[in-house]
Enzyme design. Structure first.
Site, PDB file in Angstrom:
ATOM      1  N   HIS A 251      11.188   3.982   8.229  1.00  0.00           N
ATOM      2  CA  HIS A 251      10.779   3.029   9.120  1.00  0.00           C
ATOM      3  C   HIS A 251      11.861   2.152   9.534  1.00  0.00           C
ATOM      4  CE1 HIS A 251       9.604  -1.398   9.618  1.00  0.00           C
ATOM      5  NE2 HIS A 251       8.772  -0.857  10.629  1.00  0.00           N
TER       6      HIS A 251
ATOM      7  N   GLU B  99      13.554   4.233  12.106  1.00  0.00           N
ATOM      8  CA  GLU B  99      12.808   4.189  13.436  1.00  0.00           C
ATOM      9  C   GLU B  99      13.314   3.079  14.174  1.00  0.00           C
ATOM     10  OE1 GLU B  99       9.296   1.666  14.629  1.00  0.00           O
ATOM     11  OE2 GLU B  99       8.565   3.011  13.271  1.00  0.00           O
ATOM     12  N   HIS B 100      13.358   1.889  13.529  1.00  0.00           N
ATOM     13  CA  HIS B 100      13.883   0.664  14.340  1.00  0.00           C
ATOM     14  C   HIS B 100      15.220   0.814  15.091  1.00  0.00           C
ATOM     15  CE1 HIS B 100      11.157  -3.086  13.216  1.00  0.00           C
ATOM     16  NE2 HIS B 100      10.636  -1.874  13.077  1.00  0.00           N
TER      17      HIS B 100
ATOM     18  N   GLU C  62       8.155  -8.536   9.728  1.00  0.00           N
ATOM     19  CA  GLU C  62       7.282  -7.668   9.964  1.00  0.00           C
ATOM     20  C   GLU C  62       6.717  -7.409   8.576  1.00  0.00           C
ATOM     21  OE1 GLU C  62       8.391  -3.817  11.294  1.00  0.00           O
ATOM     22  OE2 GLU C  62       6.380  -2.962  11.507  1.00  0.00           O
TER      23      GLU C  62
END
Lengths: 422, 422
Positions: B62, B65-66, B137
């Site tokens: 994840h 991905e950022h 997040e």
């Protein structure tokens, strides 16, 4: 597809909007019943769609309805409340697979519409009242729905900001009304109230899908032939001035602080400069290109989400982000600075162009979704205009930087709301 | 391949990359995804280029991905904003997917998608800044009770398998992510042979293939052996029968799950298992079931009650639950209805009707480009072609469903997760 919807009026005054298109695999039918958002009637109004969808004369229970829908290749059916400005709208929808894609005859549409009509116009009654069990159970469901907002801190922080900001105005009423009204609502009174609403409140029906316009008009005119005497309903009041900026803090057991800032824009859908306001909002917080995203998230790393959105009919704008508790003041300063920058014309060509393109792209995308097409058209109707998405896009294209700066002068910060830790 | 008036085009490029295009000419939008079979569970693997065995911090897929949105020249979001295209990405347990949707600048947007997904660029400074954003997040999810109840259910079901860890990792684990490890993960999993492109909407298939080919051929024939993913040995038993926590909520949340022991394969067989299991859940707990009616009327559930089966090669589980006033009572009724179904309560008529509903739901899905593309890649990574769905659904027999009912719903492999108000 320029005007998109053909407008017709049923014999009893219900407005019918038809869009015949083979673009989608389904036929969508929506009914909207308009009501003033008012503290005294909001909870009763909110109960109606939930009680009605529990069962009708010919479809006497939720289970019966579900069995019927599954036989119709899983047609989607639902009823809910939507709030647009100071209007509380009862919504019913049914979405059926275009019979062309199934092995069935052309019956799906007729059978779907039969259910749709029965739910709206033939409620299940006991004497001169709704079925009591339905009312009592749905009062409990509505109570839970209202209280569930508390679990959803993201939306909670937005709703609370609006409530504090519009205290004393109808807009502060929650779309589902209030838990405290529920105990005194009786099945008999609710049924009387239903009869008034169904008879006198403005009602719109939308049909979108591969249909024959003449045939669908006939079908609906026959199904919805109830006697009506429509009364006009009031419009939304747009408050333009802010006497004094408010700061409201609330404390809960949370791991992240939620910051919301409510603004009065002085501009609503229907005003000429509304399209400039849409561009303003896009520049300010309408996407990853926006000042909020770029400064609060990308530059300072203060938040994961930071955005703003407009309430079109009431002339409000709301900005929101989730931050660390210690960064409250710093974040408020940055958010305020972004508004001031726009007011003073500090808008780069990149920001301006990206913002317009982003808006245009999302409007064109909306044309690919039955629900969005209908929702945007309904926004227009509520605000006294009927325009296609294409027409909205054309108006956005003509907006200049000067227009944005001009409309920005009317934007005033009203309330800062912060959900803090205990 | 033609289905419901839709044509699917396919091309494999010299370096192993595969692309699929589904033109939908009367849509305004094009929705494109570029996806790698690499998700949060791929935490331990052998780097094909060096042969070294690597265990990486939770949440790195994840995080990566950022960081893929960062380019030597700046941020990809900015480039997309200039094009008026919206872009995004998501990471789940098994894949990472980059996407855009546009209504006017497809070619440039497509080239940019290829360029940024194929260009890793990480700096120490930007990795450190990202830790702040992702921390927010994760904090946001900490305040999301539905996410927490799900995470805890997986922790109860699984002893060691990384599906029990949060997709984003933890605030602590992401502190250990550095530039070096990000590059290692990228090299391993972002190889053309491990990735797929799917484009749907207003495009011409040849044009899409031409754009991809132009770029991919320049990258040369990169060959890479099979990626060796290492998962810990997972017992068939559940880790714990239940996990209960307290959070700031208005009402308890309840989630029940069964752990599948029939795992270790993908392809059509997996799809078939998934559909059968979902049909069973629908028949037993769906809106047309007696169980649902009883639970609803007793005020134990409402419309938000849900269930579903998640089937991957390495693991499978179902979830059933929602908000409830009485988790214990809800559990007892759910367990009882499974027992009744097993003892002969499963009816063939219900089974056939739900099959019909599932076919309709599938057809309805084709209204949405997002649905088509995201399901396509999700199934593709499991060696399933989503277009086979109707045929597989048709072939499922009642006998098969009964067998699955008895095998899968084994109370020894059941776990429960609850969230109670503080």
């Amino acid at each position: 597809m320029n005007r998109l919807f053909q407008r017709k009026t049923l014999d009893n005054g219900i407005n019918l909007y038809i869009c015949s298109t083979d673009k989608f695999k389904t036929v969508t039918v929506c009914a909207f019943i308009h009501q003033n958002l008012d503290k005294s009637t909001a909870t009763k109004t909110a109960l109606l769609p939930f009680v009605l969808k529990r069962g009708s004369l010919n479809f006497p229970s939720s289970r019966y309805i579900s069995l019927y829908l599954e036989e119709l290749y899983g047609a989607d059916f639902g009823a809910d409340i939507i709030k647009k400005g100071e209007r509380q709208i009862i919504q019913f929808f049914i979405e059926m697979v275009n019979p062309r894609y199934t092995a069935s005859q052309n019956k799906i549409l007729d059978e779907g519409l039969m259910l749709f009509k029965d739910i709206i116009l033939n409620p299940l009654t006991e004497g001169h009242a709704f079925k009591k069990d339905f009312v009592e159970q749905e009062k409990d469901v509505l109570k839970r729905n209202i209280e569930a907002l508390f679990n959803d801190k993201f939306n909670y922080a937005i709703e609370r900001c609006f409530q504090e900001m519009c205290k004393g105005e109808p807009f502060s009423v929650y779309k589902y009304g209030s838990v405290s009204d529920l105990p005194e609502i009786k099945s008999e009174d609710l049924y009387d109230f239903y009869k008034i609403v169904i008879k006198s409140r403005p009602m719109d029906i939308f049909v979108l899908g591969e249909v024959d316009e003449g045939q669908i008009y006939e079908k609906l005119n026959n199904l919805f032939s109830n006697e009506r005497r429509e009364e006009k309903i009031a419009g939304t009041v747009v408050v333009k001035e802010v006497e004094r900026e408010k700061f409201v803090e609330e404390k809960q057991d949370v791991n992240q602080g939620k910051l919301s800032l409510g603004f009065r824009t002085g501009t609503r859908y229907g005003d000429e400069d509304f399209y400039a306001l849409m561009v303003f909002n896009s520049i300010f917080g309408g996407g990853p290109h926006s000042k909020l995203f770029q400064n609060v998230r990308e530059k300072e790393g203060l938040a994961y989400y930071a955005f703003s959105r407009l309430e079109k009919s009431k002339g409000l704008m709301l900005a929101s982000c989730g931050i660390d508790f210690d960064n409250l003041e710093k974040t408020i300063d940055i958010v305020k600075k972004q508004v001031d920058d726009i007011k003073e014309g500090r808008i780069s060509d990149y920001e301006f162009e990206s913002s317009k393109k982003y808006l245009v792209n999302s409007l064109k995308e909306a044309e690919d979704s039955p629900a969005m097409i209908i929702s945007l058209y309904l926004d227009g109707i509520i605000n006294g205009i009927e325009e296609s998405i294409q027409e909205i896009i054309e108006k956005i294209q003509t907006v200049t930087k000067e227009d944005v700066v001009k409309v920005a002068q009317k934007v005033k910060l009203d309330t800062i709301y912060f959900l803090n830790k205990r | 391949m033609n289905f419901m008036g839709e044509n699917l085009f396919y091309r494999k490029f010299d370096n192993g990359l595969k692309a699929f295009v589904l033109p939908k000419k009367n849509f305004n939008k094009v929705y494109a995804v570029y996806s790698t079979r690499y998700g949060s569970i791929d935490n331990e693997f052998v780097v094909p280029t060096t042969g070294e065995r690597l265990k990486v911090p939770e949440g790195i897929a994840h995080f990566l991905e950022h960081k893929m949105f960062e380019m030597p020249y700046g941020n990809v979001f900015d480039k997309y904003a200039e094009l008026g295209t919206s872009s995004n990405a998501y990471t789940n347990y098994t894949n990472t997917t980059y996407l855009f949707s546009t209504t006017s600048t497809f070619e440039e947007s497509m080239r940019l998608l290829l360029e940024f997904v194929e260009t890793p660029y990480f700096t120490k400074e930007s990795v450190e800044k990202e830790k702040g954003i992702i921390t927010q997040e994760l904090r946001m999810y900490e305040d999301d009770p539905e996410w927490q109840v799900m995470l805890n259910l997986l922790k109860a079901l699984y002893h060691r398998h990384p599906v029990r860890d949060d997709i984003g990792g933890t605030v602590e684990s992401i502190q250990n992510i550095d530039v070096y490890t990000l590059y290692k993960c990228y090299e391993t999993f972002y190889h053309p042979s491990n990735m797929v492109i799917f484009v749907a909407g207003a495009v011409d298939a040849d044009k899409v293939f031409e754009i991809i080919e132009e770029r991919e051929n320049k990258r040369g024939k990169l060959s890479q052996g099979e990626i060796k993913r290492i998962y810990p040995e997972e017992p068939y038993t559940v880790n714990k029968p239940r996990i209960d926590v307290k959070l700031s909520v208005s009402r308890p949340l309840f989630l029940m799950g069964f752990k599948d022991r029939d795992v270790g394969y993908d392809g059509i067989k997996l799809l078939r298992k998934e559909i059968v299991t979902n049909i069973l859940l629908e028949v037993i707990f769906g809106k047309s079931s007696l169980t649902y009616e009883k639970l609803y009327e007793e005020g134990l559930i409402d419309d938000r009650f849900s269930f579903g089966y998640e089937g991957q090669k390495e693991y499978g589980f179902c979830t059933i639950g929602g908000e409830t006033k009485d988790p214990e009572k809800l559990k007892d009724i759910l367990v009882n209805s499974i027992k009744e179904a097993k003892e002969g309560g499963l009816k063939e008529g219900d089974f056939e009707r739900v099959k019909k509903k599932y076919l309709g739901d599938y057809i309805q899905g084709f209204n949405s480009l997002e649905f088509i593309a995201n399901s396509f890649v999700s199934y593709y990574h499991r060696n399933v072609n989503i277009f086979d769905y109707p045929e597989v659904l048709r072939r499922i027999t009642f006998e098969e469903a009964k067998r699955r009912l008895n095998e899968f719903f084994d109370f020894d492999r059941m776990a429960i997760s609850t969230v109670y108000p503080k």
